[in-house]
Write a protein that holds these residues in place. Structure first.
Motif, PDB file in Angstrom:
ATOM      1  N   GLU A  33       0.713  -1.269  -0.077  1.00 12.14           N
ATOM      2  CA  GLU A  33      -0.083  -0.009  -0.156  1.00 12.14           C
ATOM      3  C   GLU A  33       0.927   1.309   0.195  1.00 12.14           C
ATOM      4  OE1 GLU A  33      -3.635   0.540   0.287  1.00 12.14           O
ATOM      5  OE2 GLU A  33      -3.945  -1.520   0.216  1.00 12.14           O
TER       6      GLU A  33
ATOM      7  N   LEU B 133       3.109   4.672  -3.524  1.00 13.56           N
ATOM      8  CA  LEU B 133       2.638   6.224  -3.391  1.00 13.56           C
ATOM      9  C   LEU B 133       4.149   6.966  -3.972  1.00 13.56           C
ATOM     10  CD1 LEU B 133       0.827   6.119  -0.286  1.00 13.56           C
ATOM     11  CD2 LEU B 133      -0.096   6.238  -2.517  1.00 13.56           C
TER      12      LEU B 133
ATOM     13  N   VAL C 153       2.319   7.008 -10.287  1.00 15.48           N
ATOM     14  CA  VAL C 153       1.043   7.445  -9.176  1.00 15.48           C
ATOM     15  C   VAL C 153       1.024   8.822  -8.616  1.00 15.48           C
ATOM     16  CG1 VAL C 153       0.439   6.772  -6.811  1.00 15.48           C
ATOM     17  CG2 VAL C 153       1.370   4.900  -8.160  1.00 15.48           C
ATOM     18  N   GLN C 154       2.019   9.537  -8.380  1.00 14.11           N
ATOM     19  CA  GLN C 154       2.381  10.861  -8.107  1.00 14.11           C
ATOM     20  C   GLN C 154       1.636  11.850  -9.560  1.00 14.11           C
ATOM     21  OE1 GLN C 154       6.259  11.646  -7.086  1.00 14.11           O
ATOM     22  NE2 GLN C 154       5.886  10.486  -5.054  1.00 14.11           N
TER      23      GLN C 154
ATOM     24  N   ASN D 289      -0.657  10.351 -11.559  1.00 10.82           N
ATOM     25  CA  ASN D 289      -1.879  10.045 -12.026  1.00 10.82           C
ATOM     26  C   ASN D 289      -2.152   9.111 -10.832  1.00 10.82           C
ATOM     27  OD1 ASN D 289      -4.525   8.974 -12.770  1.00 10.82           O
ATOM     28  ND2 ASN D 289      -3.580   8.294 -14.633  1.00 10.82           N
ATOM     29  N   PRO D 290      -2.985   9.709  -9.517  1.00 10.05           N
ATOM     30  CA  PRO D 290      -3.157   8.670  -8.676  1.00 10.05           C
ATOM     31  C   PRO D 290      -3.930   7.283  -8.824  1.00 10.05           C
ATOM     32  CG  PRO D 290      -3.669  11.000  -7.834  1.00 10.05           C
ATOM     33  CD  PRO D 290      -3.292  10.869  -9.392  1.00 10.05           C
ATOM     34  N   ALA D 291      -4.863   7.556  -9.963  1.00 15.08           N
ATOM     35  CA  ALA D 291      -5.553   6.423 -10.369  1.00 15.08           C
ATOM     36  C   ALA D 291      -4.510   4.859 -10.865  1.00 15.08           C
ATOM     37  CB  ALA D 291      -6.375   6.634 -11.543  1.00 15.08           C
ATOM     38  N   TYR D 292      -3.386   5.244 -11.342  1.00 15.69           N
ATOM     39  CA  TYR D 292      -2.321   4.409 -11.500  1.00 15.69           C
ATOM     40  C   TYR D 292      -1.856   3.366 -10.354  1.00 15.69           C
ATOM     41  CZ  TYR D 292       1.321   2.046 -14.306  1.00 15.69           C
ATOM     42  OH  TYR D 292       2.069   1.185 -14.945  1.00 15.69           O
ATOM     43  N   LEU D 293      -2.149   3.810  -9.004  1.00 14.17           N
ATOM     44  CA  LEU D 293      -2.226   3.150  -7.954  1.00 14.17           C
ATOM     45  C   LEU D 293      -2.892   1.865  -7.971  1.00 14.17           C
ATOM     46  CD1 LEU D 293      -1.115   2.890  -4.897  1.00 14.17           C
ATOM     47  CD2 LEU D 293      -3.434   4.047  -4.222  1.00 14.17           C
ATOM     48  N   THR D 294      -3.982   1.463  -8.740  1.00 14.90           N
ATOM     49  CA  THR D 294      -4.503   0.376  -8.784  1.00 14.90           C
ATOM     50  C   THR D 294      -3.597  -0.639  -9.552  1.00 14.90           C
ATOM     51  OG1 THR D 294      -6.662   1.472  -8.370  1.00 14.90           O
ATOM     52  CG2 THR D 294      -6.655  -0.710  -9.538  1.00 14.90           C
TER      53      THR D 294
END
Length: 106
Positions: free
Chosen positions: A21, A25, A30-31, A33-38
């Motif tokens: 998790e 980050l 991810v920074q 485009n936060p959706a890329y976290l998935t």
């Protein structure tokens, strides 16, 4: 579906760790485009997918949107709620019901 057009329907996903998790980050994708976290999370916790030898972010990026949504929901259920009960609707009669997703510890 892989690059050769083979559809992989069975796989294994493990419970996530704190590192799963937290570490993504820091990733620049991810920074930006936060959706890329998935994508990164799933690439870390999916341990088996059909006959694929390697599961990485490229694998997850090529998922159909409906498959990605299903796996996001499943990830949330097993990691946050501790249950694998899923709500669904019969495509023939429209009856709504719940069922327990098969869960083998991973």
């Amino acid at each position: 579906m892989d690059e050769e057009g083979n559809l992989h329907k069975k796989g294994t996903i493990r419970l996530s760790t704190a590192a799963d998790e937290i570490l993504p980050l820091r990733d620049p994708k991810v920074q930006a485009n936060p959706a890329y976290l998935t994508v990164i999370l799933l690439s870390r916790v999916i341990t088996k997918l059909g006959t694929l030898e390697i599961i990485n972010t490229k694998t997850i990026e090529n998922f159909f949107v409906s498959d990605l949504a299903y796996l996001q929901d499943f990830y949330t259920k097993i990691n946050e709620t501790g249950t694998t009960r899923l709500k669904t609707v019969c495509p023939n009669c429209g009856h709504q019901f719940e069922f327990e997703e098969e869960f083998q510890g991973e």
